[in-house]
Design an enzyme around this catalytic site. Sequence first.
Site, PDB file in Angstrom:
ATOM      1  N   GLY A 137     -30.968 -34.286  -9.214  1.00  0.00           N
ATOM      2  CA  GLY A 137     -30.791 -34.391  -7.775  1.00  0.00           C
ATOM      3  C   GLY A 137     -29.352 -34.764  -7.482  1.00  0.00           C
ATOM      4  O   GLY A 137     -28.531 -34.880  -8.397  1.00  0.00           O
TER       5      GLY A 137
ATOM      6  N   MET B  65     -26.390 -37.366  -5.668  1.00  0.00           N
ATOM      7  CA  MET B  65     -26.205 -38.817  -5.679  1.00  0.00           C
ATOM      8  C   MET B  65     -27.080 -39.445  -4.587  1.00  0.00           C
ATOM      9  O   MET B  65     -27.357 -38.831  -3.560  1.00  0.00           O
ATOM     10  CB  MET B  65     -24.729 -39.164  -5.453  1.00  0.00           C
ATOM     11  CG  MET B  65     -23.863 -38.887  -6.683  1.00  0.00           C
ATOM     12  SD  MET B  65     -22.116 -39.283  -6.425  1.00  0.00           S
ATOM     13  CE  MET B  65     -22.156 -41.077  -6.293  1.00  0.00           C
TER      14      MET B  65
ATOM     15  N   THR C  41     -31.795 -42.191 -11.149  1.00  0.00           N
ATOM     16  CA  THR C  41     -31.774 -43.245 -12.168  1.00  0.00           C
ATOM     17  C   THR C  41     -32.951 -44.195 -11.987  1.00  0.00           C
ATOM     18  O   THR C  41     -33.554 -44.641 -12.964  1.00  0.00           O
ATOM     19  CB  THR C  41     -30.430 -44.002 -12.114  1.00  0.00           C
ATOM     20  OG1 THR C  41     -29.381 -43.088 -12.420  1.00  0.00           O
ATOM     21  CG2 THR C  41     -30.401 -45.127 -13.129  1.00  0.00           C
TER      22      THR C  41
ATOM     23  N   ASP D 295     -29.205 -40.916 -19.373  1.00  0.00           N
ATOM     24  CA  ASP D 295     -28.782 -40.950 -17.971  1.00  0.00           C
ATOM     25  C   ASP D 295     -27.400 -40.310 -17.824  1.00  0.00           C
ATOM     26  O   ASP D 295     -26.647 -40.220 -18.790  1.00  0.00           O
ATOM     27  CB  ASP D 295     -28.744 -42.398 -17.463  1.00  0.00           C
ATOM     28  CG  ASP D 295     -28.721 -42.464 -15.937  1.00  0.00           C
ATOM     29  OD1 ASP D 295     -29.163 -41.493 -15.290  1.00  0.00           O
ATOM     30  OD2 ASP D 295     -28.266 -43.482 -15.394  1.00  0.00           O
ATOM     31  N   GLU D 296     -27.081 -39.873 -16.615  1.00  0.00           N
ATOM     32  CA  GLU D 296     -25.785 -39.239 -16.313  1.00  0.00           C
ATOM     33  C   GLU D 296     -25.519 -38.087 -17.285  1.00  0.00           C
ATOM     34  O   GLU D 296     -24.402 -37.910 -17.782  1.00  0.00           O
ATOM     35  CB  GLU D 296     -24.642 -40.265 -16.377  1.00  0.00           C
ATOM     36  CG  GLU D 296     -24.791 -41.406 -15.397  1.00  0.00           C
ATOM     37  CD  GLU D 296     -24.528 -41.006 -13.949  1.00  0.00           C
ATOM     38  OE1 GLU D 296     -24.295 -39.807 -13.680  1.00  0.00           O
ATOM     39  OE2 GLU D 296     -24.566 -41.901 -13.092  1.00  0.00           O
TER      40      GLU D 296
ATOM     41  N   CYS E 230     -29.983 -36.911   4.342  1.00  0.00           N
ATOM     42  CA  CYS E 230     -28.670 -36.534   4.862  1.00  0.00           C
ATOM     43  C   CYS E 230     -28.157 -37.612   5.823  1.00  0.00           C
ATOM     44  O   CYS E 230     -28.845 -37.962   6.783  1.00  0.00           O
ATOM     45  CB  CYS E 230     -28.767 -35.188   5.583  1.00  0.00           C
ATOM     46  SG  CYS E 230     -27.203 -34.676   6.322  1.00  0.00           S
TER      47      CYS E 230
ATOM     48  N   CYS F  36     -27.696 -35.802   9.544  1.00  0.00           N
ATOM     49  CA  CYS F  36     -28.794 -35.333  10.401  1.00  0.00           C
ATOM     50  C   CYS F  36     -30.165 -35.865  10.017  1.00  0.00           C
ATOM     51  O   CYS F  36     -31.127 -35.679  10.767  1.00  0.00           O
ATOM     52  CB  CYS F  36     -28.813 -33.807  10.432  1.00  0.00           C
ATOM     53  SG  CYS F  36     -29.458 -33.085   8.907  1.00  0.00           S
TER      54      CYS F  36
ATOM     55  N   CYS G 219     -27.404 -32.632   3.552  1.00  0.00           N
ATOM     56  CA  CYS G 219     -28.220 -31.429   3.421  1.00  0.00           C
ATOM     57  C   CYS G 219     -27.312 -30.204   3.357  1.00  0.00           C
ATOM     58  O   CYS G 219     -26.096 -30.290   3.537  1.00  0.00           O
ATOM     59  CB  CYS G 219     -29.203 -31.320   4.593  1.00  0.00           C
ATOM     60  SG  CYS G 219     -28.409 -30.859   6.148  1.00  0.00           S
TER      61      CYS G 219
ATOM     62  N   CYS H  61     -25.143 -29.602   6.530  1.00  0.00           N
ATOM     63  CA  CYS H  61     -24.080 -30.572   6.837  1.00  0.00           C
ATOM     64  C   CYS H  61     -23.059 -30.712   5.711  1.00  0.00           C
ATOM     65  O   CYS H  61     -22.064 -31.425   5.861  1.00  0.00           O
ATOM     66  CB  CYS H  61     -24.697 -31.931   7.150  1.00  0.00           C
ATOM     67  SG  CYS H  61     -25.828 -31.911   8.559  1.00  0.00           S
TER      68      CYS H  61
HETATM   69 ZN    ZN Z   1     -27.800 -32.684   7.416  1.00  0.00          ZN
END
Ligand code: ZN
Length: 198
Positions: free
Chosen positions: A21, A23, A28, A93-94, A150, A153, A182, A185
Amino acid sequence: MMNEFPHMQPKGSGWIEVVVGCMFSGKTEELIRRLRRAKIAKQKVIVFKPVIDNRYSADSVVSHSELSIESVNINNITEVYERVGDAQVVGIDEAQFFSNDLIKVCTDLANSGKRVVVAGLDQDYRGVPFEPMPELMAIAEFVTKTLAICVVCGNPASRTQRTIASGDRVLVGAADSYEARCRKCHYIPGEGEDPALF
Ligand code: ZN
């Protein structure tokens, strides 16, 4: 959004779980949640992360919400072979910071009967797939995509918005320079205008 599947120790077989996904989407946290449950079940767990990620703690994986689990920090993903020992469950991780050797390492671990749980960014700040994650997603048994919200929005957000202009793919320790957005945006600083301003 979260897949439900049996997080149990495979019997006679390993597998690969990928959590990807943007940040601030809780990758995590989800990794730590799965590994803690395995520990509670008295399974042997080991967690690896790249040395590049020193933003919270040198020897543990820590989420933005400050959940943590002890980790082994490595420079090269192939170091896993000598460090993994008899762990039944292997967390990484990462993972986007590791080389494409990650694919072979995860495959070898799963083939040797281990449960492998890998978390990482699926896209860079431009929205471009962040290797080696795409290939890892293709060979994994289970893929979970976490979404953030987001900041502009309020829609589900899958993109990492960089808020300062830089052409570097990675700005380590610069969480202040990112936010979740999103598709509508999201924009690339230096290449477009911020939709939030219109
Ligand atoms: Zn948005």
